[in-house]
Design a protein around this motif. Structure first.
Motif, mmCIF file in Angstrom:
data_model
loop_
_atom_site.group_PDB
_atom_site.id
_atom_site.type_symbol
_atom_site.label_atom_id
_atom_site.label_comp_id
_atom_site.label_asym_id
_atom_site.label_seq_id
_atom_site.Cartn_x
_atom_site.Cartn_y
_atom_site.Cartn_z
ATOM 1 N N ALA A 148 37.820 46.767 42.671
ATOM 2 C CA ALA A 148 39.037 46.876 41.841
ATOM 3 C C ALA A 148 39.191 44.926 41.009
ATOM 4 N N ASP A 149 37.969 45.167 40.232
ATOM 5 C CA ASP A 149 38.303 43.632 39.321
ATOM 6 C C ASP A 149 38.844 44.226 38.065
ATOM 7 N N GLU A 212 43.284 38.880 33.541
ATOM 8 C CA GLU A 212 44.332 39.633 34.772
ATOM 9 C C GLU A 212 43.970 38.911 35.574
ATOM 10 N N GLY A 213 44.557 40.818 37.137
ATOM 11 C CA GLY A 213 44.446 39.996 37.766
ATOM 12 C C GLY A 213 43.848 40.964 38.892
ATOM 13 N N GLY A 214 43.090 40.673 39.567
ATOM 14 C CA GLY A 214 42.932 41.537 40.851
ATOM 15 C C GLY A 214 43.250 43.005 40.889
ATOM 16 N N GLY A 215 42.789 44.017 41.633
ATOM 17 C CA GLY A 215 42.983 45.016 41.949
ATOM 18 C C GLY A 215 43.488 44.908 43.754
ATOM 19 N N ALA A 216 43.622 46.151 44.234
ATOM 20 C CA ALA A 216 43.771 46.516 45.620
ATOM 21 C C ALA A 216 43.237 46.988 45.678
ATOM 22 N N VAL A 217 42.163 47.734 47.133
ATOM 23 C CA VAL A 217 41.489 48.078 47.565
ATOM 24 C C VAL A 217 42.587 48.788 49.195
ATOM 25 N N ARG A 218 42.372 49.609 49.846
ATOM 26 C CA ARG A 218 42.762 49.709 50.771
ATOM 27 C C ARG A 218 42.222 50.667 51.912
ATOM 28 N N ALA A 233 37.744 43.130 44.339
ATOM 29 C CA ALA A 233 39.140 42.653 43.936
ATOM 30 C C ALA A 233 39.281 41.470 42.884
ATOM 31 N N LYS A 234 38.239 40.575 41.922
ATOM 32 C CA LYS A 234 38.690 39.889 41.413
ATOM 33 C C LYS A 234 39.465 39.393 40.155
ATOM 34 N N GLY A 235 39.933 38.938 40.116
ATOM 35 C CA GLY A 235 40.835 38.389 39.008
ATOM 36 C C GLY A 235 39.610 38.223 37.636
ATOM 37 N N ARG A 236 40.956 38.239 36.315
ATOM 38 C CA ARG A 236 39.464 37.641 35.258
ATOM 39 C C ARG A 236 39.804 36.329 35.171
ATOM 40 N N SER A 247 44.326 35.804 38.974
ATOM 41 C CA SER A 247 44.778 35.735 40.981
ATOM 42 C C SER A 247 43.855 37.001 41.326
ATOM 43 N N GLY A 248 42.785 36.904 42.180
ATOM 44 C CA GLY A 248 42.238 37.402 43.382
ATOM 45 C C GLY A 248 43.281 38.733 43.560
ATOM 46 N N GLY A 249 42.572 39.690 44.218
ATOM 47 C CA GLY A 249 43.628 40.906 44.303
ATOM 48 C C GLY A 249 43.887 40.911 46.045
ATOM 49 N N SER A 250 44.055 42.191 46.196
ATOM 50 C CA SER A 250 44.123 42.322 47.756
ATOM 51 C C SER A 250 42.627 43.674 48.350
ATOM 52 N N ILE A 251 41.993 43.287 49.715
ATOM 53 C CA ILE A 251 41.096 44.200 50.088
ATOM 54 C C ILE A 251 42.123 44.634 51.699
#
Length: 587
Positions: A148-149, A212-218, A233-236, A247-251
């Motif tokens: 989700a980077d 861009e921000g990192g994405g989301a993983v569930r 889910a890294k931010g660029r 910013s980094g996203g969520s896991i």
């Protein structure tokens, strides 16, 4: 073009006179599963994309064995098994899920970019896409990637976006200061993270420079989750001059038990900033498991690595302040163990629901960097060792009486040893001024090149008893503490002296903030409150310096903080340093 090869075993037919024959044929087919083909780039839910020409049904076993791309635009039925050996699944939609009793990911799963460009009518940012895996037993194999980077909110969008156009986005912590303006706020849920990361600050002139921000993983595993691959889910980071990081996203993981080796990695790192651009903060991680079931495993503490590193600043101008680390929520401290080594935890602030104190027997922080949730106490019944570049961040919670009650405590019954290149970093509450108190029942050993660092970890700009009085016509006045601050441009009033010279525990104050919100001033130094029952050997550094003003125009410095060292005996050498310097003003 063929996108991926799949094998399947159909579900059981309805009872009837033909059932026995059908079951026999099905059993024969499943003994040597039929191969079928998914066309590259096409939708999972189009029957014509499969051979035989039907979409996989509930109870089927599916194997993707070759390179290609499958678009997932809805939730699959509950399959018996899904083995993604190669290729890429691209998920579109918030509730589009891969569902199977057994899931093995050796290829790649990613999701579409989140293009939401404004909050809804209620003021909430509503994301569009994520990766959602649901099953009983799920394995992310070595080489497998849940990616989700850079899939979070776009540049200048999201709940953690900064008001400053060159400032980093916030999520797990605040974004980094950029060009003298504060980063975006910390956002989201620490124990149930679902929001993607936000994009870095931007404006018309530099709209293409931020990340861009990192994405989301569930991931929801009713049984066992094994992670030997990567969930990211890294931010660029920046693109160019004054570029700021997303910013980094969520896991967010829910499972009964968790396993994995050192090749397993969960990361929500923020993107870096460049040339006065601020870095994005780390994102948010959460792993919810059954402590009793986890504790019954042969190896209850897996070697999986967790990272929430904030984006770095490649060109720093004086007081430009870095972004905050990410967060890691756990159901229990069981996964931590007593030895944090080999970069198992990097730049994550730990949190457990209802946590007030962590009580390990002995603790070694070896090549790891961790923080404790604000206000959580650490009580080590043996020795505490910080070594091999290890870092221990401590955060004070606000209290009613900051002089009588610490905002957090660290009590070490044995010895405290801080080796070269290793640090303990106590941070006072930025507006309340509550501080962290450390006590050592044995001896203290601080090697050259290591120490306790409270630089710029006191009151923030415009806060503290020594902050100068501001008006609309003056600025640049320095904060006071041990003495009064320096008089700057306008000359209305410097910051006053405060605190107790015989028992110094106050944090330093921030420099002046010139209305209506000029952030040129420096932060105050923090407070080192250290009581040692035995001998203190100081070859390294105790430092609580105030921050410099960042700008060449009318910036007032933050005042130095406090160092209180109480011990039975003290020894060291000229490599040992105690510093509470004030920050410089400019202009």
């Amino acid at each position: 073009m063929i996108g991926s090869w799949l094998k399947w075993c159909g579900g059981r037919p309805a009872p009837g006179p033909l059932a026995a024959l059908l079951l026999a044929l099905t059993a024969a087919a499943c003994a040597e599963p039929v191969e079928w083909t998914g066309q590259a780039g096409n939708d999972w839910f189009q029957p014509g994309n499969w051979s035989p020409a039907r979409v996989p049904r509930a109870g089927d076993s599916v194997v993707a064995a070759a390179a290609g791309t499958i678009a997932l635009t809805n939730a699959t039925p509950r399959l018996a098994s899904l083995d993604l050996q190669a290729g890429t699944v691209v998920v579109s939609g918030w509730n589009s899920a891969l569902r199977a009793d057994t899931v093995v990911i050796a290829g790649t799963i990613t999701h579409a970019d989140n293009l939401t460009d404004a909050p809804d009518a209620a003021g909430a940012w509503v994301p569009q896409h994520r990766v959602l895996l649901e099953g009983s037993n799920i394995t992310i194999a070595a080489g497998g990637i849940v990616d989700a980077d850079f899939k979070g909110y776009r540049r200048g969008k999201g709940p953690g976006v900064a008001a400053g156009w060159a400032s980093g986005a916030g999520h797990g912590g605040e974004g980094g200061f950029g060009n003298g303006r504060p980063g975006g706020p910390a956002t989201g849920h620490i124990h149930a993270p679902w929001q993607p990361g936000s994009g870095g600050g931007t404006n018309a002139s530099y709209r293409t420079q931020s990340g861009e921000g990192g994405g989301a993983v569930r991931i929801v595993a009713e049984g066992h989750l094994t992670v030997n691959g990567t969930i990211s889910a890294k931010g660029r980071g920046y693109y160019g001059t004054h570029g700021s990081g997303g910013s980094g996203g969520s896991i967010w993981i829910t499972c009964r038990t968790l396993a994995g080796g050192a090749s397993g990695l969960l990361q929500v790192n923020g993107g870096g900033g460049r040339y006065y651009g601020g870095g994005g903060s780390g994102g948010r991680l959460a792993v919810q498991f059954d402590p009793a079931a986890q504790g019954a495993l042969a190896d209850p503490v897996p070697d999986i690595r967790f990272e929430g590193t904030p984006g770095a600043i490649t060109s720093e101008n004086r007081e430009t302040f870095p972004a905050g680390m990410g967060t890691l929520s756990l159901s229990d401290t069981l996964l931590l163990g007593n030895r944090l080594t080999n970069r198992r935890l990097v730049d994550v602030q730990l949190a457990v629901p209802g946590w007030t104190v962590w009580e390990p027997g002995s603790l070694m922080i070896d090549d790891c960097s961790i923080g404790l949730q604000e206000g959580v106490d650490l009580a080590v019944t043996g020795d505490l060792v910080v070594t091999n570049g290890g870092r221990l961040h401590l955060f004070a919670a606000p209290v009613a009486d900051r002089l009588a009650t610490p905002g957090a405590r660290v009590d070490v019954a044995g010895d405290l040893r801080i080796d070269a290149g290793s640090w303990v970093l106590p941070t006072a509450h930025p507006t309340n001024g509550a501080t962290v108190a450390l006590s050592v029942g044995g001896n203290l050993r601080i090697a050259a090149g290591g120490g306790i660092d409270a630089d710029r970890r006191g009151y923030t700009r415009g806060h503290g008893p020594g902050t100068p009085r501001a008006s609309r016509t003056d600025g640049g006045n320095g904060a006071g503490h041990g003495g009064h601050g320096g008089m700057g441009f306008g000359g209305v009033r410097w910051g006053d002296a405060y605190g107790d010279a015989a028992w110094p525990i106050d944090a330093g104050s921030g420099g002046i903030v010139l209305p209506p919100g000029n952030w040129n001033a420096g932060r105050g130094g923090g407070s080192i409150r250290l009581t040692v029952a035995g001998e203190a050997e100081l070859q390294g550094t105790l430092t609580a310096r105030g921050g410099h003003a960042w700008s060449p125009t009318h910036g007032g410095g933050g005042s130095g903080g406090s160092i209180l060292l109480v011990c039975r005996t003290l020894r060291g050498s000229n490599s040992g340093v105690l510093s509470v310097d004030g920050g410089q003003g400019t202009g």
